[in-house]
Design a protein around this motif. Structure first.
Motif, PDB file in Angstrom:
ATOM      1  N   ILE A  87     103.634  68.091 -11.815  1.00 38.98           N
ATOM      2  CA  ILE A  87     104.777  68.859 -11.328  1.00 38.98           C
ATOM      3  C   ILE A  87     105.353  69.627 -12.502  1.00 38.98           C
ATOM      4  O   ILE A  87     105.916  69.045 -13.426  1.00 38.98           O
ATOM      5  N   ASP A  88     105.171  70.937 -12.476  1.00 37.24           N
ATOM      6  CA  ASP A  88     105.602  71.803 -13.564  1.00 37.24           C
ATOM      7  C   ASP A  88     106.878  72.512 -13.124  1.00 37.24           C
ATOM      8  O   ASP A  88     106.852  73.377 -12.245  1.00 37.24           O
TER       9      ASP A  88
ATOM     10  N   ALA B 213     105.760  66.734 -15.375  1.00 36.99           N
ATOM     11  CA  ALA B 213     105.537  65.314 -15.127  1.00 36.99           C
ATOM     12  C   ALA B 213     104.238  65.132 -14.352  1.00 36.99           C
ATOM     13  O   ALA B 213     103.780  66.036 -13.640  1.00 36.99           O
ATOM     14  N   THR B 214     103.630  63.953 -14.485  1.00 35.57           N
ATOM     15  CA  THR B 214     102.427  63.620 -13.728  1.00 35.57           C
ATOM     16  C   THR B 214     102.617  62.283 -13.033  1.00 35.57           C
ATOM     17  O   THR B 214     103.404  61.442 -13.474  1.00 35.57           O
TER      18      THR B 214
ATOM     19  N   ILE C 192     102.443  73.217  -8.798  1.00 34.62           N
ATOM     20  CA  ILE C 192     101.883  71.903  -8.511  1.00 34.62           C
ATOM     21  C   ILE C 192     100.441  71.914  -9.001  1.00 34.62           C
ATOM     22  O   ILE C 192      99.680  72.842  -8.712  1.00 34.62           O
ATOM     23  N   LEU C 193     100.070  70.869  -9.730  1.00 32.02           N
ATOM     24  CA  LEU C 193      98.728  70.802 -10.311  1.00 32.02           C
ATOM     25  C   LEU C 193      98.029  69.524  -9.851  1.00 32.02           C
ATOM     26  O   LEU C 193      98.677  68.560  -9.443  1.00 32.02           O
ATOM     27  N   LEU C 194      96.701  69.526  -9.933  1.00 35.37           N
ATOM     28  CA  LEU C 194      95.914  68.425  -9.393  1.00 35.37           C
ATOM     29  C   LEU C 194      94.768  68.054 -10.321  1.00 35.37           C
ATOM     30  O   LEU C 194      94.097  68.914 -10.894  1.00 35.37           O
ATOM     31  N   ASN C 195      94.550  66.725 -10.457  1.00 39.19           N
ATOM     32  CA  ASN C 195      93.331  66.191 -11.054  1.00 39.19           C
ATOM     33  C   ASN C 195      92.790  65.153 -10.080  1.00 39.19           C
ATOM     34  O   ASN C 195      93.548  64.354  -9.529  1.00 39.19           O
ATOM     35  N   ALA C 196      91.491  65.172  -9.812  1.00 36.95           N
ATOM     36  CA  ALA C 196      90.896  64.217  -8.878  1.00 36.95           C
ATOM     37  C   ALA C 196      89.643  63.609  -9.485  1.00 36.95           C
ATOM     38  O   ALA C 196      88.916  64.261 -10.235  1.00 36.95           O
ATOM     39  N   ARG C 197      89.414  62.337  -9.166  1.00 37.13           N
ATOM     40  CA  ARG C 197      88.221  61.637  -9.659  1.00 37.13           C
ATOM     41  C   ARG C 197      87.681  60.757  -8.537  1.00 37.13           C
ATOM     42  O   ARG C 197      88.420  60.297  -7.671  1.00 37.13           O
ATOM     43  N   ALA C 198      86.387  60.529  -8.548  1.00 29.15           N
ATOM     44  CA  ALA C 198      85.778  59.609  -7.590  1.00 29.15           C
ATOM     45  C   ALA C 198      85.867  58.185  -8.139  1.00 29.15           C
ATOM     46  O   ALA C 198      86.003  57.967  -9.340  1.00 29.15           O
ATOM     47  N   LEU C 199      85.809  57.206  -7.242  1.00 28.83           N
ATOM     48  CA  LEU C 199      85.812  55.816  -7.678  1.00 28.83           C
ATOM     49  C   LEU C 199      84.595  55.521  -8.544  1.00 28.83           C
ATOM     50  O   LEU C 199      83.550  56.180  -8.444  1.00 28.83           O
TER      51      LEU C 199
ATOM     52  N   ILE D  93     104.478  59.669 -15.487  1.00 20.91           N
ATOM     53  CA  ILE D  93     104.713  60.117 -16.855  1.00 20.91           C
ATOM     54  C   ILE D  93     105.677  61.292 -16.813  1.00 20.91           C
ATOM     55  O   ILE D  93     105.369  62.336 -16.235  1.00 20.91           O
ATOM     56  N   ALA D  94     106.848  61.112 -17.399  1.00 19.37           N
ATOM     57  CA  ALA D  94     107.901  62.125 -17.309  1.00 19.37           C
ATOM     58  C   ALA D  94     107.622  63.335 -18.202  1.00 19.37           C
ATOM     59  O   ALA D  94     107.872  64.477 -17.817  1.00 19.37           O
ATOM     60  N   ALA D  95     107.122  63.106 -19.398  1.00 20.80           N
ATOM     61  CA  ALA D  95     106.804  64.191 -20.335  1.00 20.80           C
ATOM     62  C   ALA D  95     105.297  64.183 -20.528  1.00 20.80           C
ATOM     63  O   ALA D  95     104.765  63.483 -21.393  1.00 20.80           O
ATOM     64  N   ALA D  96     104.585  64.954 -19.713  1.00 16.80           N
ATOM     65  CA  ALA D  96     103.140  64.795 -19.580  1.00 16.80           C
ATOM     66  C   ALA D  96     102.313  65.740 -20.435  1.00 16.80           C
ATOM     67  O   ALA D  96     101.102  65.825 -20.258  1.00 16.80           O
ATOM     68  N   ARG D  97     102.947  66.453 -21.345  1.00 16.87           N
ATOM     69  CA  ARG D  97     102.164  67.334 -22.230  1.00 16.87           C
ATOM     70  C   ARG D  97     101.941  66.727 -23.617  1.00 16.87           C
ATOM     71  O   ARG D  97     101.172  67.266 -24.399  1.00 16.87           O
TER      72      ARG D  97
END
Length: 340
Positions: A48-49, A55-56, A80-87, A112-116
């Protein structure tokens, strides 16, 4: 790492999934949900930018053909940003991990509030900006899809086929198309677990399947990680004509995994090593913590499937010592444990 081995990600079963984010313009006045039209159970993290703060939050587990709300209420963020991973049961993540933003994540559930600026226990990960569209229910939605462009029913069936194959039941090809072969494999799986035929329609079915492929099996090769560390593994197969090496597979602590070995190879080979959060080899008593042998096969740091095992170094690969696996009893479980 031994032979320069690290791990990034691996393409599974020849499919190159992509995150398809159907862009559009919609006022941000509703919940945001992610919908999974992939043949993998995935975990997603969002960024969330908002002006100068980023934050993430993650991980949100989403089964094939399922949706999950990841943000509630009015969305006021700039991006809004996204990261995705498979199990990990699929080996390493088959999702291409790229994006214009690098934000911090953690291995387990996190906010995580400060994600950079990553701190201890956090690692940088690539995030992609998404532009959700408004769904019929008034929510904002972003779809995760792969090249096959499955609809919901196809994604669910392809997801079942993929896990059946990993569990040792022949449901190939993984195409989201129903037929006698898939139904026979599914019936055999349900019978082996003492489950009723209609359990496949249960909302907990993917959880049951994932648990099945993370348990030792009496058939095929099983890796079990008895260490407190993440383990990355690679497999080699010899069909009498060609020796193929393939990796990397991620095995979480306390979990087991079945590499997707198809056909009836004459010989199998295995290599594994324990790694930290940055994918650096764990050292124990000043030695790399790994499990291999004397059979020299080609590997590389990122995902790989190598069909020719000669002159590895001259072709830009590393040479890694694999252990030959005795499969004469029909099944073999290799347990990776801390040395005494």
């Amino acid at each position: 790492m031994m032979g320069g081995v690290t791990q990034l990600r691996r393409i599974v079963a020849g499919l190159v999934p992509v995150i398809a984010l159907f862009a559009g313009t919609a006022p941000a006045h509703a919940d945001l949900k992610l919908c999974n039209r992939m043949s993998y159970v995935i975990e997603a993290a969002i960024g969330i930018d908002d002006k100068s703060a980023t934050a993430t939050r993650g991980w949100f587990r989403i089964d094939p053909a399922a949706c999950r709300v990841v943000l509630q209420g009015t969305l006021t963020a700039d991006r809004i940003l996204l990261n995705a991973r498979a199990l990990g049961v699929y080996g390493t993540s088959p999702l291409p991990q790229n994006g214009s933003d690098t934000l911090c994540v953690a291995s387990d559930n996190f906010v995580i509030a400060a994600a950079r600026q990553c701190r201890t226990g956090q690692t940088p990960a690539p995030f992609t900006q998404i532009n959700p569209t408004r769904a019929d229910d008034g929510n904002l939605v972003a779809y995760l899809a792969e090249d096959s462009e499955y609809d919901d029913d196809q994604a669910r069936l392809a997801g079942i086929q993929r896990l059946l194959v990993i569990a040792g039941f022949d449901a190939s090809p993984i195409d989201g198309v129903d037929g006698p072969k898939t139904q026979a494999a599914l019936a055999a799986f349900l019978k082996s677990r003492g489950l009723a035929p209609d359990f496949a329609q249960s909302p907990n079915f993917f959880t049951t399947m994932v648990e099945a492929v993370q348990a030792p099996s009496s058939a095929g090769l099983t890796w079990c990680n008895d260490t407190p560390h993440k383990v990355m593994a690679a497999v080699g197969t010899d069909d009498g004509k060609t020796v193929v090496s393939r990796g990397w597979y991620r095995i979480e602590p306390g979990k087991c995994l079945h590499p997707d070995v198809t056909g009836q190879p004459r010989r199998l080979f295995s290599f594994a090593e324990a790694v930290d959060a940055e994918n650096r080899t764990i050292r124990f008593k000043d030695k790399p913590l790994n499990w291999g042998g004397d059979s020299q096969l080609c590997t590389r740091e990122s995902k790989f499937e190598i069909n020719e095992q000669s002159e590895c170094g001259n072709r830009g690969f590393s040479t890694t010592g694999f252990a030959a696996v005795d499969m004469s009893s029909g099944g073999k479980t290799l347990r990776f444990a801390m040395p005494r």
